[in-house]
Design an enzyme around this catalytic site. Structure first.
Site, PDB file in Angstrom:
ATOM      1  N   GLU A   1     -59.334 -25.419 -49.218  1.00 44.91           N
ATOM      2  CA  GLU A   1     -58.278 -24.730 -49.914  1.00 44.91           C
ATOM      3  C   GLU A   1     -57.201 -23.870 -49.237  1.00 44.91           C
ATOM      4  OE1 GLU A   1     -61.180 -23.697 -52.813  1.00 44.91           O
ATOM      5  OE2 GLU A   1     -59.866 -23.834 -54.371  1.00 44.91           O
TER       6      GLU A   1
ATOM      7  N   CYS B   1     -63.876 -24.232 -48.584  1.00 46.42           N
ATOM      8  CA  CYS B   1     -63.806 -25.782 -47.988  1.00 46.42           C
ATOM      9  C   CYS B   1     -62.406 -26.410 -47.870  1.00 46.42           C
ATOM     10  CB  CYS B   1     -64.593 -26.667 -48.961  1.00 46.42           C
ATOM     11  SG  CYS B   1     -64.077 -26.846 -50.549  1.00 46.42           S
TER      12      CYS B   1
END
Lengths: 829, 300
Positions: free
Chosen positions: A478, A476
């Site tokens: 990172e 998502c």
């Protein structure tokens, strides 16, 4: 204005698939039930029964290769790109080699883990269809929302039984439950909702393979090079002999992959031979020719490059139980093939991407109920566009534009699009990205590449050119280095909201009565704050150490071999990723959620109990324990204290202090590959289940309400000074210190209307990133429309909204998550 | 010096170019029947009672020192004249649910400048700035000129949204520090203007002509009030005035009745309560008329 327009403002950008073919694929997807396909795991299990005694890497490679070469090649009607993860349109592989117990518990009707009851799954759309079809007979419902045939169910039961004591989770449990001194704390932490549920059912991911090498060399060349290494190898050191094992495993797995793709070539040829429609026949012949060529040999044109990418992506995806396995910088990867192909144009590329995105969305995952709920069915496949190359030159190109247009047209939940922001990117590209945001799908999210480069320079020490070129987002929000980084494999999240509960109740969880910490009786603000820090330190450290134990079992049961082949420099070093073969092993994070609520609560305690002396600590804690009932006036005063996100030093400084404490503490523990853990904070759906298990907080939050989401997003309703103040607060955080972060902003569609609206949005992003911020994403939707969608779901089958680091189909979200999004959205401009 | 404002809106994008901060001044020099911000008309602080938040705990009733609030038939009734003159306002302090609030905030120009200038980087990147609206900013002319001066000295782009009914002197003083006027033209017919706004139109037109002659940057804004401002004659008269003054741009603001609740909440009476919002096709036709006249025209 028609009636509907009077009630709410619709979305400005509405588009449709570019060709009838992809329109058909999208509709077919939306109408398909969710299926479990046991074929892969059946073959893997058959092989595993015969490979007992083989060294683990060789065994894993042999089993996976066997399964790959025996999977049915499925080419659905209308497919132009070959390769599917399962035989179904929407299908999931149950990775019971990772964790059999969630399935066994369901089959045996035993109680699931404590958190499964707090994690809601959505039940609408294709899921509703699943359930109705199951009831019509012949099929069984499993794991809440999947279908499985009755025959397969019986066989699956046996397969689960086989893996019960052999799977990664069981092996891990035996290790840490018997040897880790703080095992009780972890298990109690699960019971009270301090931690997310065990991550073993879907631990892999936030991983991006080295597609550049895969396409550039072709598998055959890699096999030849590796065989040459094996043939010339002389073990001059005993410890070096393991290189041979990895290389042999690599060759085995690549040959299995070659069988998988060759089976598709044969299937396409067979279908072509039996096809009467000359148009479809030609398509299938082209597909057969393409699959014969790639990925074994380098692609000769753009279409072959797309097919080679997809095969490699799929083969990596099949190997592990992934969340956040990502395509990375696809526009950069495919640009040379696009540029050198005289036949391809943006118009011709768009339908190919449209199909690719349907294929990515068709991949489902089945895991424990808790993780299905936490991930909300989302696979977090992140495709990031733009950014700069190794020389610092902007990357946006016609492929970037084609990808944006394809998702504007399709609005699939996968892949989630991102943009690496750099001030040198073309305005035309940025305006296209803004157009995509205005569809309301919530992507692309914007990430500041220079912030991440600074982080990676500091933590990995790799050369800046390398970092620039390989910087991507895995999952998502990172960032990671594509093709050279061990994935981001972590234990899950620490619930900082639960720590507030524990601080207020002298170390005892108010719901279960479990004592987690020694009792303290804080009398001053500083004592309250240090009590929290003491708990945070202990909770984080135990969580990290527990995971180090678990990952020993990972290495001994399910090391990734195919994926390691395509992560530099595993082949060069002769080590799989689990043995530290990746160039960068500092991507293993410790995750947290809910720190904004801690900061807000501390601000209220400081202001009301000490600065203004409005009430005593005891009175405040008592009011909170009563969920503010009878203390409405005190709650009003608590809400009036400055909260995070208003650019007011009072609360912001408290948050910044906690943030720094957290970052430095996380780094104090080495991960299982011998380098320090990297601090990270994000959210996925955790604010909902984490909030559900928490009592009221001193910051005015009521019992059971969701926590603040992300890292720097304010608590809904507490950002009373508008989005520019949110950004000013958020930019005080030194984002270079963490891997990942998340800021949600929401806008009413009218605030972004027209070209001027797009330009203002881009100016907002630029301002934030100059400060410098790291991440920002947008929900552009009228909350009244969402309420209408709750009442009339049938009119909103393909409505996509942003949740956290991902977007989801509205009708497939749980009611609780829908409510959270509405709640957030109501506070929009 | 100090002024009274209603509120401040950030990331405002409809009142001038770029990303702007919008400051609503309290107090107005006119009294338009369709006003959607009725709380902006009176210059002083006002009590607001938001019934849907009220849990009828009646703490305000017992706290009130003027017996200005009472329970009748299950509803709270306020004597708003007494409330607006009241200095103690114990009812607000005693309400746990924010059902009783105060409209209006007394603020110094320095404090206001601090809030506006916090967003300078947003203005720079978007070509935005600050817009003073209301109410009528020229209802507090000295305060307006002072805050305009201060913003200009910080390099901030300034806009003033005005109804035009203020002294010529005030406009002349503000002009050097105002980059853009959003200048309302409502009704050109003198009798109708007095009927619906309470003030004659001639001062507005002479101010407009004066600003034009001094090369002010002006965008005309017209509220499209069905049956009141959207007649053919009125729109033609507006176009004519724009031609005379060589103005280029006109914004159309369609009527909405979203401000209706605020009348009741401030103890005020809404005279147009039967009026429905106009037809969007009608609004588009009006826009097309101004486009055909050679103006830049947008519907907001």
């Amino acid at each position: 204005m028609d009636d509907q327009m009077v009630r709410f403002t619709g979305r400005e950008i509405i588009s449709a698939p570019a060709v009838p073919g992809t329109s058909f694929l999208k509709i077919r997807y939306l109408d398909s039930p969710l299926m479990v396909d046991i074929e892969y795991i059946r073959h893997l299990t058959d092989s595993h029964k015969l490979t007992d005694g083989l060294e683990v890497q060789l065994r894993r490679a042999t089993d996976h290769a066997y399964a790959l070469s025996h999977m049915t090649p499925v080419i659905h009607e209308g497919d132009q790109i070959a390769g599917n993860k399962t035989r179904f349109i929407r299908g999931a592989i149950p990775y019971v080699n990772y964790a059999a117990s969630p399935f066994l518990k369901e089959m045996r009707k035993e109680e699931q883990d404590a958190q499964s009851k707090h994690s809601d799954q959505g039940m609408g759309g294709g899921i509703a269809r699943t359930i109705s079809e199951a009831e019509q007979g012949g099929l069984r419902l499993i794991s809440g929302k999947f279908l499985i045939s009755k025959n397969d169910y019986e066989e699956f039961k046996d397969i689960c039984g086989y893996w019960e004591d052999k799977c990664f989770m069981e092996q891990g449990d035996r290790l840490w439950k018997n040897h880790f001194a703080k095992a009780d704390f972890i298990e109690n932490g699960w019971k009270i909702g301090l931690y997310t549920a065990p991550h073993e059912p879907c631990p892999e991911g936030r991983l991006i393979l080295d597609y550049e090498t895969a396409l550039g060399k072709g598998y055959n060349e890699i096999i030849r090079e590796t065989e040459a290494k094996i043939n010339s190898f002389v073990p001059e050191k005993l410890t070096a002999s393991s290189k041979l094992l990895f290389w042999k495993a690599a060759v085995i797995v690549l040959k299995g992959a070659a069988a998988f793709t060759s089976n598709y070539a044969a299937e396409a040829e067979k279908l072509a031979a039996n096809e009467n429609d000359p148009l479809r026949k030609a398509e299938l012949e082209l597909m057969a020719e393409t699959c014969l060529r790639v990925p074994l040999e380098p692609p000769r044109n753009f279409r072959e490059a797309v097919q080679a990418f997809w095969f490699t992506y799929l083969l990596g995806h099949i190997e592990g139980s992934h969340l956040g396995f990502s395509p990375g910088r696809l526009d950069m990867l495919l640009w040379p093939y696009f540029k050198n192909d005289p036949e391809i144009t943006v118009e011709k590329a768009i339908p190919l991407f449209e199909e690719l995105f349907v294929k990515m969305t068709q991949i489902e995952y089945i895991a424990s109920l808790s993780w299905q709920g936490l991930g909300h069915g989302n696979l977090y496949q992140n495709l990031i566009l733009g950014g700069v190359d190794e020389k610092g030159e902007p990357v946006n190109n016609p492929v970037s534009m084609a990808i944006l247009q394809a998702q504007i047209n399709m609005q699939m939940t996968q892949p989630t699009l991102s943009v690496w922001w750099d001030e040198k990117l073309d305005q035309e590209f940025l305006m296209k990205a803004a157009e995509c945001i205005k569809t309301g799908v919530g992507y692309p999210a914007f990430f500041n590449q220079s912030t991440y480069i600074a982080h990676e320079l500091e933590t990995s020490g790799l050369p800046v050119e390398l970092i620039r070129k390989h910087a991507a987002i895995g999952g998502c929000t990172e960032p990671t280095l594509q093709g050279m980084s061990y994935g981001i494999v972590q234990a899950g999240f620490v619930n900082h909201g639960k720590l507030i509960d524990l601080v207020l109740n002298q170390g005892i969880d108010p719901y279960t009565g479990i004592r987690m910490f020694e009792s303290r009786n804080p009398q001053t603000y500083e004592e309250v704050r240090s009590y929290y820090l003491e708990m945070m330190h202990y909770a984080v450290r135990n969580w990290q150490q527990y995971w180090n134990y678990v990952m020993i079992a990972h290495r001994n049961t399910v090391p990734l071999i195919f994926c390691s082949v395509f992560v530099r420099d595993c082949l060069g070093e002769g080590k799989c990723m689990d043995d530290g073969g990746a160039l960068s092993n500092n991507s293993i994070t410790t995750l947290s959620s809910g720190m904004v609520n801690v900061a807000n609560s501390l601000a209220v305690i400081k202001k009301l109990c000490f600065d203004d002396m409005i009430c005593s600590l005891g009175e405040l804690f008592h009011a909170v324990s009563e969920n503010w009932e009878g203390y409405e006036m005190l709650r009003k005063k608590a809400l009036a204290v400055p909260h995070w996100g208003n650019d007011q030093a009072y609360a912001d400084d408290i948050f910044l202090g906690l943030f720094d404490e957290y970052c430095s503490w996380v780094k104090g523990q080495n991960n299982y590959l011998g380098v320090p853990y990297d601090p990270s904070m994000l959210a996925i759906s955790t604010p909902v289940p984490f909030g559900k298990v928490c009592n009221a907080f001193p910051d005015g939050r009521m019992k059971g309400e969701p926590l603040a989401d992300g890292v720097t997003s304010p608590f809904p309703g507490s950002d009373v000074c508008g989005p520019t103040a949110v950004i000013r607060s958020s930019s005080k955080v030194d984002h270079r210190k963490i891997r990942g972060g998340l800021l949600n902003l929401k806008f009413h569609p009218s605030a972004l209307k027209g070209e001027t609206g797009s330009k203002n949005l881009l100016a907002l992003i630029k301002t934030y990133f100059e400060k410098p911020g790291f991440h920002v994403q947008f929900n552009v939707v009228d909350s009244r429309m969402l309420k209408d969608a709750q009442l009339n779901p049938e009119n909103y089958r393909d409505l996509v909204v942003r949740v956290a680091g991902f977007s989801a189909y509205w009708v497939e979200m749980s009611k609780a998550l829908q409510d959270q999004v509405i709640w957030r959205t109501e506070h929009s401009l | 010096m100090r002024g009274i404002i209603i509120n401040i809106q950030h990331y405002a994008v409809h009142d001038g170019p770029g990303i702007r901060t919008l400051v609503f001044f309290k107090g107005c020099t006119m009294n338009c029947a369709w006003c959607s911000n009725p709380e902006s008309q009176s210059p002083g602080l006002q009590l607001r009672y938001i019934a849907y938040r009220c849990k009828l705990c009646l703490k305000c009733v017992s706290a009130c020192t003027n017996t200005a609030v009472s329970l009748n038939d299950g509803h709270l009734g306020h004597s708003f004249d007494l409330c607006n003159d009241c200095e103690s306002r114990t009812c607000i302090d005693n309400c746990s649910y924010d059902a009783v609030t105060l409209t209006g905030k007394d603020i110094s120009s320095d404090e206001l400048l601090g809030i506006i200038s916090a967003d300078i980087s947003f203005y720079t990147n978007s070509g935005g700035g600050v817009t003073f609206s209301g109410g009528e900013p020229f209802a507090q002319p000295e305060f307006l000129v002072e805050i305009l001066q201060k913003c200009k000295s910080h390099g901030i782009h300034t806009a003033v949204e005005t109804c035009g009914w203020a002294s010529e002197k005030a406009f002349r003083e503000a002009l050097p520090y105002t980059d853009l006027f959003l200048f309302d033209l409502k009704i050109i017919n003198p009798e109708s203007h007095i009927e619906f706004t309470g003030k004659p139109v001639d001062l507005i037109l002479s101010n407009l002509a004066m600003l034009t002659s001094l090369k002010a940057n002006i965008i005309i804004r017209v509220p499209l009030i069905p049956g009141i401002t959207d007649s053919k004659e009125n729109l033609e008269a507006i176009a004519k005035i724009m031609h005379q003054n060589q103005l280029k741009q006109i914004d159309l603001m369609p009527y909405h009745n979203l401000g209706e609740d605020k009348y009741q909440e401030h103890g005020m009476k809404y005279s147009l309560d039967q009026l429905k919002p106009g037809d969007s096709r009608q609004n588009i036709a009006v826009r097309d008329y101004f486009l055909a006249q050679g103006f830049i025209c947008e519907i907001f």
